[in-house]
Design an enzyme around this catalytic site. Structure first.
Site, PDB file in Angstrom:
ATOM      1  N   GLU A  21      -4.732   2.597  -4.086  1.00 59.95           N
ATOM      2  CA  GLU A  21      -4.214   3.039  -5.391  1.00 59.95           C
ATOM      3  C   GLU A  21      -4.998   2.446  -6.566  1.00 59.95           C
ATOM      4  O   GLU A  21      -4.968   3.009  -7.663  1.00 59.95           O
ATOM      5  CB  GLU A  21      -2.710   2.709  -5.501  1.00 59.95           C
ATOM      6  CG  GLU A  21      -1.878   3.585  -4.551  1.00 59.95           C
ATOM      7  CD  GLU A  21      -0.406   3.212  -4.486  1.00 59.95           C
ATOM      8  OE1 GLU A  21       0.421   4.128  -4.315  1.00 59.95           O
ATOM      9  OE2 GLU A  21      -0.069   2.012  -4.565  1.00 59.95           O
ATOM     10  N   ASP A  51       3.464  13.306  -0.217  1.00 55.46           N
ATOM     11  CA  ASP A  51       4.303  13.839   0.881  1.00 55.46           C
ATOM     12  C   ASP A  51       5.636  14.249   0.289  1.00 55.46           C
ATOM     13  O   ASP A  51       5.891  14.002  -0.894  1.00 55.46           O
ATOM     14  CB  ASP A  51       4.519  12.764   1.960  1.00 55.46           C
ATOM     15  CG  ASP A  51       5.174  11.510   1.375  1.00 55.46           C
ATOM     16  OD1 ASP A  51       4.439  10.598   0.969  1.00 55.46           O
ATOM     17  OD2 ASP A  51       6.417  11.475   1.287  1.00 55.46           O
TER      18      ASP A  51
HETATM   19  O1  4EH Z   1       3.749   1.501  -1.316  1.00 53.14           O
HETATM   20  C1  4EH Z   1       4.517   2.359  -0.500  1.00 53.14           C
HETATM   21  C2  4EH Z   1       3.633   3.250   0.327  1.00 53.14           C
HETATM   22  C3  4EH Z   1       4.278   3.765   1.595  1.00 53.14           C
HETATM   23  S1  4EH Z   1       4.602   2.556   2.832  1.00 53.14           S
HETATM   24  C4  4EH Z   1       5.308   3.320  -1.360  1.00 53.14           C
HETATM   25  N1  4EH Z   1       4.309   4.309  -1.725  1.00 53.14           N
HETATM   26  C5  4EH Z   1       3.403   4.438  -0.596  1.00 53.14           C
HETATM   27  C6  4EH Z   1       4.823   5.552  -2.312  1.00 53.14           C
HETATM   28  C7  4EH Z   1       5.356   6.589  -1.347  1.00 53.14           C
HETATM   29  C8  4EH Z   1       6.608   6.554  -0.716  1.00 53.14           C
HETATM   30  N2  4EH Z   1       7.611   5.642  -0.724  1.00 53.14           N
HETATM   31  C9  4EH Z   1       8.729   5.908  -0.003  1.00 53.14           C
HETATM   32  C10 4EH Z   1       4.748   7.755  -0.968  1.00 53.14           C
HETATM   33  N3  4EH Z   1       5.575   8.470  -0.129  1.00 53.14           N
HETATM   34  C11 4EH Z   1       6.721   7.747   0.029  1.00 53.14           C
HETATM   35  C12 4EH Z   1       7.912   7.972   0.779  1.00 53.14           C
HETATM   36  N4  4EH Z   1       8.889   7.020   0.737  1.00 53.14           N
HETATM   37  N5  4EH Z   1       8.098   9.086   1.519  1.00 53.14           N
HETATM   38  C13 4EH Z   1       3.189   2.453   3.779  1.00 53.14           C
HETATM   39  C14 4EH Z   1       2.287   3.451   3.933  1.00 53.14           C
HETATM   40  N6  4EH Z   1       1.193   3.312   4.673  1.00 53.14           N
HETATM   41  C15 4EH Z   1       0.953   2.187   5.308  1.00 53.14           C
HETATM   42  C16 4EH Z   1       1.848   1.159   5.185  1.00 53.14           C
HETATM   43  N7  4EH Z   1       2.947   1.318   4.428  1.00 53.14           N
END
Ligand code: 4EH
Length: 230
Positions: free
Chosen positions: A12, A196
């Site tokens: 990010e 997503d």
């Molecule tokens: O920093 C976390 C990341 C996912 S956890 C929150 N961010 C991305 C935003 C996000 C999010 N949060 C909750 C994007 N889609 C989301 C969702 N629910 N569906 C993560 C991701 N990849 C590797 C490790 N941890």
């Protein structure tokens, strides 16, 4: 003026560091902070690591230790509002912690005494984002962002967050950043690009689109910085 620019994950802030070119790395509180000067204005960049606790620590550090007086957050989010497609930008008008629950004592979801369900983002920064959007010929949706310590990948969980907060998008850091900035009286702006839609295939969509969406958000944030520093 000293601007904090933060994300949660390395991806990010990578496009932001790339744009800054050179910066000084300082280790503090088990994290790294990147200090630079951009068009004559001091900036501090960091990724907090995931979730409300780490983001709270990072934003507090950026304000209290590095003395930042404006905070911009750039990152990705899960979309709830069906108008939001992958790669679309959402600007938070207000944020809430969807997993903060003392309803057992008659309080609404997201509320604790001394706090409020929603924290509003800075109106001037939101107005500035509208100017930037129109200059770029882009549409940037404004809406409610819900934050909690979970990666949501379930439509039922999503529906529940809509029921309580009427949220348009969800993520894991925005509301904690908002609470700290409000308490310390630092204007803040939270921007997210959709990676997503927080249902069963969310993790696959996230893996596919997080990097491209992170770039979309970061590029917009840097246009805002351009306008702030002018
Ligand atoms: O920093 C976390 C990341 C996912 S956890 C929150 N961010 C991305 C935003 C996000 C999010 N949060 C909750 C994007 N889609 C989301 C969702 N629910 N569906 C993560 C991701 N990849 C590797 C490790 N941890």
């Amino acid at each position: 003026m000293k601007i904090a620019i933060m994300g949660a994950m390395p991806e990010e802030i990578a496009p932001i560091l790339k744009k800054l070119g050179t910066y000084k790395t300082t280790k503090y509180a088990d994290n790294e902070y990147y200090e630079s000067t951009y068009n004559g204005v001091e900036v501090v960049v960091a990724y907090s690591k995931i979730g409300k606790v780490f983001s709270t620590l990072t934003v507090s550090t950026m304000i209290q230790y590095f003395k930042c007086d404006t905070l911009l957050f750039s990152g990705v989010a899960g979309g709830i509002n069906p108008d939001l497609k992958i790669g679309d930008l959402i600007v938070a008008t207000k944020l809430a912690q969807h997993d903060l629950d003392i309803t057992a004592f008659g309080h609404p979801m997201g509320f604790v005494p001394g706090g409020s369900v929603f924290v509003e983002a800075d109106k001037d920064l939101i107005a500035l984002s509208k100017e930037v959007a129109s200059e770029l010929g882009k549409t940037v949706q404004e809406g409610v962002i819900a934050t909690g310590d979970q990666f949501v990948h379930d439509s039922k969980v999503k529906d529940n967050i809509v029921k309580h907060f009427n949220a348009d998008a969800l993520e894991m850091e925005g509301a904690s950043v908002a609470v700290v900035c409000k308490s310390l009286e630092v204007p803040f702006f939270i921007l997210r690009a959709i990676s997503d839609t927080a249902d069963t295939d969310a993790s696959f969509s996230f893996d596919e689109f997080m990097e491209s969406s992170a770039i979309i958000s970061a590029e917009f944030i840097m246009k805002m910085v351009d306008k702030i520093v002018r």
